[in-house]
Scaffold this active site. Sequence first.
Site, PDB file in Angstrom:
ATOM      1  CD  GLN A 126      -2.516   1.254   2.696  1.00 61.93           C
ATOM      2  OE1 GLN A 126      -1.946   0.908   3.557  1.00 61.93           O
ATOM      3  NE2 GLN A 126      -3.584   1.671   2.642  1.00 61.93           N
ATOM      4  CB  SER A 129       2.495   7.084   4.540  1.00 61.99           C
ATOM      5  OG  SER A 129       1.330   6.376   5.380  1.00 61.99           O
ATOM      6  CD  GLU A 244     -15.358  -7.614   6.555  1.00 59.81           C
ATOM      7  OE1 GLU A 244     -16.289  -7.687   5.788  1.00 59.81           O
ATOM      8  OE2 GLU A 244     -15.280  -8.159   7.659  1.00 59.81           O
TER       9      GLU A 244
HETATM   10  C1  LIG Z   1       4.429  -0.492  11.249  1.00 56.74           C
HETATM   11  C2  LIG Z   1       3.552   0.654  10.278  1.00 56.74           C
HETATM   12  C3  LIG Z   1       3.234   0.296   9.179  1.00 56.74           C
HETATM   13  C4  LIG Z   1       2.541   0.999   8.197  1.00 56.74           C
HETATM   14  N1  LIG Z   1       2.337   0.812   7.055  1.00 56.74           N
HETATM   15  C5  LIG Z   1       1.817   1.507   5.976  1.00 56.74           C
HETATM   16  C6  LIG Z   1       1.451   1.013   4.758  1.00 56.74           C
HETATM   17  O1  LIG Z   1       1.802  -0.242   4.269  1.00 56.74           O
HETATM   18  N2  LIG Z   1       1.382   1.583   3.652  1.00 56.74           N
HETATM   19  C7  LIG Z   1       1.177   3.280   3.924  1.00 56.74           C
HETATM   20  O2  LIG Z   1       0.808   3.917   3.157  1.00 56.74           O
HETATM   21  N3  LIG Z   1       1.461   3.533   5.178  1.00 56.74           N
HETATM   22  C8  LIG Z   1       1.740   2.639   6.332  1.00 56.74           C
HETATM   23  N4  LIG Z   1       1.989   3.262   7.252  1.00 56.74           N
HETATM   24  C9  LIG Z   1       2.011   4.751   7.733  1.00 56.74           C
HETATM   25  C10 LIG Z   1       0.854   5.147   8.688  1.00 56.74           C
HETATM   26  O3  LIG Z   1      -0.232   5.093   7.991  1.00 56.74           O
HETATM   27  C11 LIG Z   1       1.408   6.627   9.134  1.00 56.74           C
HETATM   28  O4  LIG Z   1       2.490   6.254  10.157  1.00 56.74           O
HETATM   29  C12 LIG Z   1       0.226   7.224   9.796  1.00 56.74           C
HETATM   30  O5  LIG Z   1      -0.926   7.547   9.059  1.00 56.74           O
HETATM   31  C13 LIG Z   1       0.609   8.530  10.762  1.00 56.74           C
HETATM   32  O6  LIG Z   1       1.421   9.590   9.881  1.00 56.74           O
HETATM   33  P1  LIG Z   1       2.748   9.715  10.447  1.00 56.74           P
HETATM   34  O7  LIG Z   1       3.660   8.612  10.724  1.00 56.74           O
HETATM   35  O8  LIG Z   1       3.155  10.563   9.398  1.00 56.74           O
HETATM   36  O9  LIG Z   1       2.513  10.630  11.912  1.00 56.74           O
HETATM   37  P2  LIG Z   1       1.948  12.028  11.696  1.00 56.74           P
HETATM   38  O10 LIG Z   1       0.746  12.246  10.971  1.00 56.74           O
HETATM   39  O11 LIG Z   1       3.031  13.132  11.658  1.00 56.74           O
HETATM   40  O12 LIG Z   1       1.640  12.179  13.402  1.00 56.74           O
HETATM   41  C14 LIG Z   1       2.047  12.457  14.359  1.00 56.74           C
HETATM   42  C15 LIG Z   1       1.063  12.490  15.572  1.00 56.74           C
HETATM   43  O13 LIG Z   1       0.274  13.424  15.457  1.00 56.74           O
HETATM   44  C16 LIG Z   1      -1.133  13.300  15.670  1.00 56.74           C
HETATM   45  N5  LIG Z   1      -1.892  13.945  14.626  1.00 56.74           N
HETATM   46  C17 LIG Z   1      -1.661  14.277  13.721  1.00 56.74           C
HETATM   47  N6  LIG Z   1      -2.658  15.035  12.954  1.00 56.74           N
HETATM   48  C18 LIG Z   1      -3.521  15.287  14.138  1.00 56.74           C
HETATM   49  C19 LIG Z   1      -4.600  15.931  14.315  1.00 56.74           C
HETATM   50  N7  LIG Z   1      -5.441  16.521  13.343  1.00 56.74           N
HETATM   51  N8  LIG Z   1      -5.071  16.010  15.444  1.00 56.74           N
HETATM   52  C20 LIG Z   1      -4.669  15.175  16.606  1.00 56.74           C
HETATM   53  N9  LIG Z   1      -3.600  14.576  16.288  1.00 56.74           N
HETATM   54  C21 LIG Z   1      -2.867  14.809  15.151  1.00 56.74           C
HETATM   55  C22 LIG Z   1      -0.790  11.813  15.181  1.00 56.74           C
HETATM   56  O14 LIG Z   1      -1.986  11.038  15.871  1.00 56.74           O
HETATM   57  C23 LIG Z   1       0.315  11.224  15.607  1.00 56.74           C
HETATM   58  O15 LIG Z   1       0.250  10.899  17.259  1.00 56.74           O
HETATM   59  C24 LIG Z   1       2.602   2.410   8.657  1.00 56.74           C
HETATM   60  C25 LIG Z   1       3.250   2.911   9.627  1.00 56.74           C
HETATM   61  C26 LIG Z   1       3.496   1.979  10.667  1.00 56.74           C
HETATM   62  C27 LIG Z   1       4.029   2.598  11.884  1.00 56.74           C
END
Ligand SMILES: Cc1cc2nc3c(=O)[nH]c(=O)nc-3n(C[C@H](O)[C@H](O)[C@H](O)COP(=O)(O)OP(=O)(O)OC[C@H]3O[C@@H](n4cnc5c(N)ncnc54)[C@H](O)[C@@H]3O)c2cc1C
Lengths: 386, 367
Positions: A126, A129, A244
């Site tokens: 996927q 991100s 789902e």
């Molecule tokens: C083990 C793992 C597997 C993954 N697998 C995939 C994958 O296969 N494909 C893919 O595309 N992505 C994948 N991801 C990515 C995942 O979807 C993102 O890590 C997630 O969407 C959070 O984005 P970020 O890490 O950039 O954190 P950020 O968006 O920078 O968030 C940092 C913190 O701020 C908080 N935050 C952000 N915005 C807000 C808001 N508006 N209000 C309150 N709090 C907020 C978040 O909750 C978090 O605590 C994976 C991540 C992990 C850790």
Amino acid sequence: MNLEFSDEELAFRDTIRQWMKANVPDDLRRCTARGAMPGKEMQQRWERLLGEQGWLTVTWPEQYGGPGWTATQRYIFDLERASAGAPPTSPFGVAMVGPVLYTFGSPEQKDRWLPGIRSGEMLWCQGYSEPNAGSDLASLKTRAERHDDHYLVNGQKIWTTQAHWADMMFCLVRTDSTVKQQQGISFLLIDMKTPGIEVRPIYSIDGHHHLNEVYFTDVKVPVENLVGTEGMGWTIAKFLLTHERTTIAGVADTQNEINRLKAALATMAENYDKHQAARRVAALEIDLMALEYTNFRTVAATDEGKPFGPESSGLKIKGTELQQSVSQAMVELGELLSLPWDNEQPIGNEVFNRASRRYNFLRACTIYGGSNEIQKNVLAKMLLGL
Amino acid sequence: MDFKLSENTTMIADTARRYLKDNYSFDIYRSQLQEADHLHAARWQAMLELGWFGLPFPESCGGYGGNLVDVAAIVRETGAALCLDPFVDLVVSPGKLLEYINTSESLAILEDVIAGQARVACGLYDRYAGYQVTKPSLRLNGYRLSGQKHVVPDGGCAKRILVSAMAGDELLILALPVEQCQIERYRLLDGSRASSLMLDDLEITDAMILCRGEVARQALSGWFDYMCALDCARMYGAASQVFDDTLEYARTRKQFGTAIGSFQVIQHYLVDMFIDLQQLESMLLMVLVKAESETVSERVRATAAAKAYYASQAVRIAQQGIQIHGGVGVTEELNIGHYFRLITHCSLSHGSRDHHVSRFIEADAAV
Ligand SMILES: Cc1cc2nc3c(=O)[nH]c(=O)nc-3n(C[C@H](O)[C@H](O)[C@H](O)COP(=O)(O)OP(=O)(O)OC[C@H]3O[C@@H](n4cnc5c(N)ncnc54)[C@H](O)[C@@H]3O)c2cc1C
């Protein structure tokens, strides 16, 4: 009200149970029993086996090769799968791109991609991100420019689980930067062997390689790999979020973890305070029961053809919190036994020996798939009208 | 009451911080993680020259007479720096036990430890006894020693291990040469090195027996409390670094066109972390003074409370640190996940929360 499975459902359960008993490979069972995650070969061998049985894509409609089970049957299947010691199947093909394809894909796209997903031959990842587009996914920047019969893709994805295993990626790309963010996003299928793609590993704090960065430099993607129309990517991504929900809480696997923990505690030495440990496990089981019955309500409503009600809103939040609590309890109750990281011979019960790696990895489950903070923001808005 | 640190302690802390800043780094830590022997000759020499090896021990034993507050000032900094140099495992821990045993043989070994000449570690736990430090499962029959010791933190290079054992009903502490033991080496959750000892009818000489009975019991009990307090110091150093780094991250990481620190839920998390950190500091100051108390029940009550409190609250800070970092928080490349492992490790070493809650209840009942 009736809180029991029907006779037919019980008979179904027995059939599944027997099949699992006879067919879950020993090495896979041992792997799960150790608390480890299977590698590519082991995982795919298992998914192919399910595929042969028509049981890999249990959530799919019959016309696309699903078994035509009710939500209750699917739920029972999941319970039996977990208690037989088999891991969940990889979600990317079966639970994500498959439903997108049979919902939004052209007939050619369905013919081309669905069979490989159904059989477990083709592995997907996927690509959503990006470094600066995590929670704020709509701000993604990976560009796809249309050139005659292909798109030219440039940019970077991150956190791509299993990109190093995958044959294909489903990817959100920006095809138009002149319109509102959400409207300029498209859904592309990208062959991971295309020149210009570079996959770099990211090691997570369980010490393993699940995650990757994926770089695209002038990657040519045929236009027939666009799903839906240009600009429809966001709609498709949102569709997946509401798809789902009957197994999203992870009840089956959490129950299995609790069972492993209980069995391991029974092997603790005489000096160990088993009574205190039992209280902690009981508290977790009670939490699980609440989640389980909430989950049953969602399953029953689904079988009646009703849309998801408010009861299903907390399934992911509560489910992931509970996964974390169980894994934390496993580490803490193991005490001394949980401290070794890479010893060959487990000290005492092997369940504790790997517990800390799992606990480490599961810190991610409240982050991936939409962090719990984001889930709550959405619920506040959609459910409570705030 | 007076909670101010002495000028001397402040100086020790400043020196430690500066030393680690100049000589240690996250990159060094990550490469040290891959090494089987954690004793780095040049840094070992530098720590010796900084006076760290003598600091924990009284002048009568050839030390510099520092108290627990002073030693903790260093350990806090090593926690904050994720430093894997086995200062606690090969100096403070065995040294304190040798000091508390207080026989001419034990003090002779301590002298070598202080001089940086000895590689001694403590092997006082095993899977059967757990953290019940005065009930080891190792058995001495005549002059034959059998049984196992697990999770012996030895820097990957100890030459001698101080082990506890029972001879009938009598508790003993012995110093075993590693080359006579069957040993399995591994890494621990916090990245440090440890081993398991498998002893099968090992022949013991009188010279290996350091003490017996009540002397052994008291030495182990004092040592255990001292080590519990140091666990808290290490966790405090790590947790405060998690807080600082997470606050900084919340200020700089942007999503939805704004710093994530502008979201109220993140603000509340950070405020909770800040408040919890203040509470952890209070507990630390408390335990550092009381863990060396002459009154056993006071000592036990203090260390049990501190360890139990840290095991829930310091762990919580580390978990929140990861959550606020999002995906990058669960990677090997960022320090946050490593602090999480360190804190989880320290919350279990020398007894889990449950263990210490039980101790607390017992200590209360004894008063
Ligand atoms: C083990 C793992 C597997 C993954 N697998 C995939 C994958 O296969 N494909 C893919 O595309 N992505 C994948 N991801 C990515 C995942 O979807 C993102 O890590 C997630 O969407 C959070 O984005 P970020 O890490 O950039 O954190 P950020 O968006 O920078 O968030 C940092 C913190 O701020 C908080 N935050 C952000 N915005 C807000 C808001 N508006 N209000 C309150 N709090 C907020 C978040 O909750 C978090 O605590 C994976 C991540 C992990 C850790």
